[in-house]
Design an enzyme around this catalytic site. Structure first.
Site, PDB file in Angstrom:
ATOM      1  N   ASP A 178       0.729  -1.277   0.197  1.00 42.47           N
ATOM      2  CA  ASP A 178       0.005  -0.015  -0.045  1.00 42.47           C
ATOM      3  C   ASP A 178       0.906   1.256   0.042  1.00 42.47           C
ATOM      4  O   ASP A 178       1.995   1.258   0.449  1.00 42.47           O
ATOM      5  CB  ASP A 178      -0.816  -0.047   1.230  1.00 42.47           C
ATOM      6  CG  ASP A 178      -2.223   0.453   0.886  1.00 42.47           C
ATOM      7  OD1 ASP A 178      -2.335   1.422  -0.112  1.00 42.47           O
ATOM      8  OD2 ASP A 178      -3.278   0.296   1.534  1.00 42.47           O
ATOM      9  N   GLU A 227       3.050   5.538  -3.786  1.00 40.47           N
ATOM     10  CA  GLU A 227       3.176   6.708  -4.370  1.00 40.47           C
ATOM     11  C   GLU A 227       4.660   7.391  -3.831  1.00 40.47           C
ATOM     12  O   GLU A 227       5.188   7.723  -4.655  1.00 40.47           O
ATOM     13  CB  GLU A 227       1.931   7.587  -4.418  1.00 40.47           C
ATOM     14  CG  GLU A 227       0.783   7.125  -4.859  1.00 40.47           C
ATOM     15  CD  GLU A 227       0.125   5.930  -3.674  1.00 40.47           C
ATOM     16  OE1 GLU A 227       0.095   6.433  -2.428  1.00 40.47           O
ATOM     17  OE2 GLU A 227      -0.566   5.129  -4.225  1.00 40.47           O
ATOM     18  N   ASP A 255      -7.965   3.677  -4.112  1.00 42.71           N
ATOM     19  CA  ASP A 255      -8.946   3.902  -3.250  1.00 42.71           C
ATOM     20  C   ASP A 255     -10.176   4.796  -3.824  1.00 42.71           C
ATOM     21  O   ASP A 255     -10.115   6.101  -3.568  1.00 42.71           O
ATOM     22  CB  ASP A 255      -8.522   4.506  -1.974  1.00 42.71           C
ATOM     23  CG  ASP A 255      -7.342   3.590  -1.371  1.00 42.71           C
ATOM     24  OD1 ASP A 255      -7.399   2.299  -1.620  1.00 42.71           O
ATOM     25  OD2 ASP A 255      -6.932   4.171  -0.453  1.00 42.71           O
TER      26      ASP A 255
END
Length: 464
Positions: free
Chosen positions: A73, A76, A146
């Protein structure tokens, strides 16, 4: 069961990882998730830092449970309390500004290379929230983030996936049903008929993505939350889960085409039909592999859905076997359980057994569904499924060739071998046509059944 462990690239100030990385100046000093925690991302651009990250994963997780995958997760990464000066922070390869876009691929590569160096008995499987060109080399499958649980967002997933694939990155998926689904709780969550329709349509699309994966907040996604057998939503979900699993021989063989021959799963129509200018701006349909045209329904309460069939091929309605000429748009009736699917003429579709999990049954009795109207080929690829022995040549290929003019299917000599390979098997052959069973029926009407021991077999089928 398979187990995937979630990990993040940021560490709080009191963690052992952070202390070691701080001592070696391997932290990029900006705020990352979770907020107000003091977490900072590590310097993924530094090979030594990637080694330290793996050291803790191995020590605390992998050596104990041998998990089957990593859910990476915030790749970025999340950047909270953002300041312009953050981009001038130095990394091992220069300013963060100059290398930011490669954060995900560097983070993924570290885990992948270290696990593979540890063992070649388990393939690296990575689910990651961000991507970069070449990231598929590390066993990475990127999800779209998300996203909101809305019809508009579902519609946007298709061109997003196709653009991603056109960049040369084949592995993509999305959170089926959307990630942020809290608004639907006002009407009952998983029992809300409006959310049920959105979820089912999203799941239909997800069944024809490289990874089919349901995930999100607020509304539980397990099938039993949507009702029971006999309820339209439960039955629709079950229908497409079974369809996905029965297509595994096709999907796994396509994955070999992707990894070995630079193919891709989700093919914008312009890739295969460049001469048809109508395909150049179509972003709501695609080919899944070389044979299946997918046209997801992305609006609520629709009775029909317009589908463009590219010129240069004839097409079969998967659900009815009705044959259409290419170069036209048609209106397909779309009750909630039906997503438009069309099979390109000349396709040979291997159809696996009905299973509850991927390795439950062997592929010793496959159906071969032939869609006549053109010559065609398909290569069935097989190996041991979960190690790297295929890199040493331990795999097999069987080439199927359809000669449309004389209605002959040739099953070629098997090439290669691997431990546990099926020495003998049966193929049950069905040729699509009017009046023949179609779609996801348990067993299609079989025209011929043959035994195969690895040597070439030619099967003459009935004339048209």
């Amino acid at each position: 069961a398979k187990l995937m462990i979630v990990t993040w690239p940021g560490f709080g100030s009191k963690t052992e990882q952070r202390k070691e990385l701080d001592s070696k100046n391997m932290i990029i000093n900006f705020v990352t998730y979770p907020p107000n925690s003091g977490a900072r991302p590590y310097d993924v651009y530094n090979p030594e830092a990637r080694g330290i990250y793996w050291k803790y994963l191995k020590r605390g997780i992998f050596r104990y449970i041998g998990n089957d995958g990593w859910w990476l997760d915030s790749t970025e990464p999340d950047h909270n309390d953002r300041k312009e000066s953050d981009y001038n922070l130095l990394t091992h390869l220069g300013t963060y500004r100059s290398v930011k876009n490669a954060f995900s691929v560097m983070h993924n590569s570290g885990i992948s290379t270290h696990q593979k160096a540890q063992t070649k008995d388990k393939r690296v499987v990575i689910l990651t929230r961000s991507g970069f060109i070449g990231q598929q080399r590390w066993g990475s499958n990127t999800w779209s983030g998300d996203v909101q649980s809305t019809w508009d967002m579902l519609e946007k997933q298709i061109p997003a996936a196709l653009n991603y694939s056109l960049m040369g990155i084949p592995n993509w998926n999305s959170d089926i049903g959307g990630f942020f689904a809290g608004e639907w709780n006002k009407g009952g969550g998983a029992k809300n008929p409006e959310y049920q329709e959105l979820y089912l349509r999203w799941l239909q699309f997800g069944a024809f993505c490289p990874m089919m994966r349901s995930h999100g907040t607020n509304v539980p996604r397990e099938i039993w939350n949507f009702g029971e057998r006999g309820d339209w939503c439960f039955d629709g979900i079950e229908k497409y889960i079974h369809l996905r699993y029965r297509l595994l021989p096709y999907i796994y063989s396509t994955s070999w085409e992707v990894s070995q021959h630079n193919g891709t799963f989700m093919r914008a129509l312009v890739m295969d039909f460049p001469a048809d200018k109508n395909t150049h701006d179509i972003g709501n349909e695609y080919l899944f592999g070389s044979s299946i045209l997918v046209a997801p329904v992305t609006k609520p309460n629709v009775k029909k859905w317009s589908v463009y069939l590219p010129q240069g091929s004839d097409w079969y309605d998967f659900w009815t076997n009705h044959k259409y000429s290419g170069g036209q748009s048609i209106e397909k009736e779309t009750p909630k359980e039906i997503m438009p699917l069309y099979i390109k003429a000349g396709s040979i579709l291997p159809w696996g057994p009905k299973v509850q999990y991927s390795s439950e049954k062997k592929w010793n009795d496959l159906e071969l569904n032939i869609y006549p109207g053109a010559d065609g080929q398909f290569t069935l690829y097989e190996d041991e499924f979960d190690n790297y022995n295929y890199e040493a040549g331990l795999y097999s290929e069987i080439l199927f060739t359809w000669n449309d003019a004389d209605r002959t299917l040739t099953i070629g000599d098997r090439k290669g071998n691997f431990p546990g390979m099926l020495k003998k098997r049966n193929f049950r052959i069905s040729v699509a046509g009017p009046g023949k069973a179609a779609g996801d029926v348990e067993t299609l009407q079989i025209d011929k059944a043959v035994s195969y021991n690895g040597k070439q077999v030619k099967i003459k089928l009935l004339d048209k």
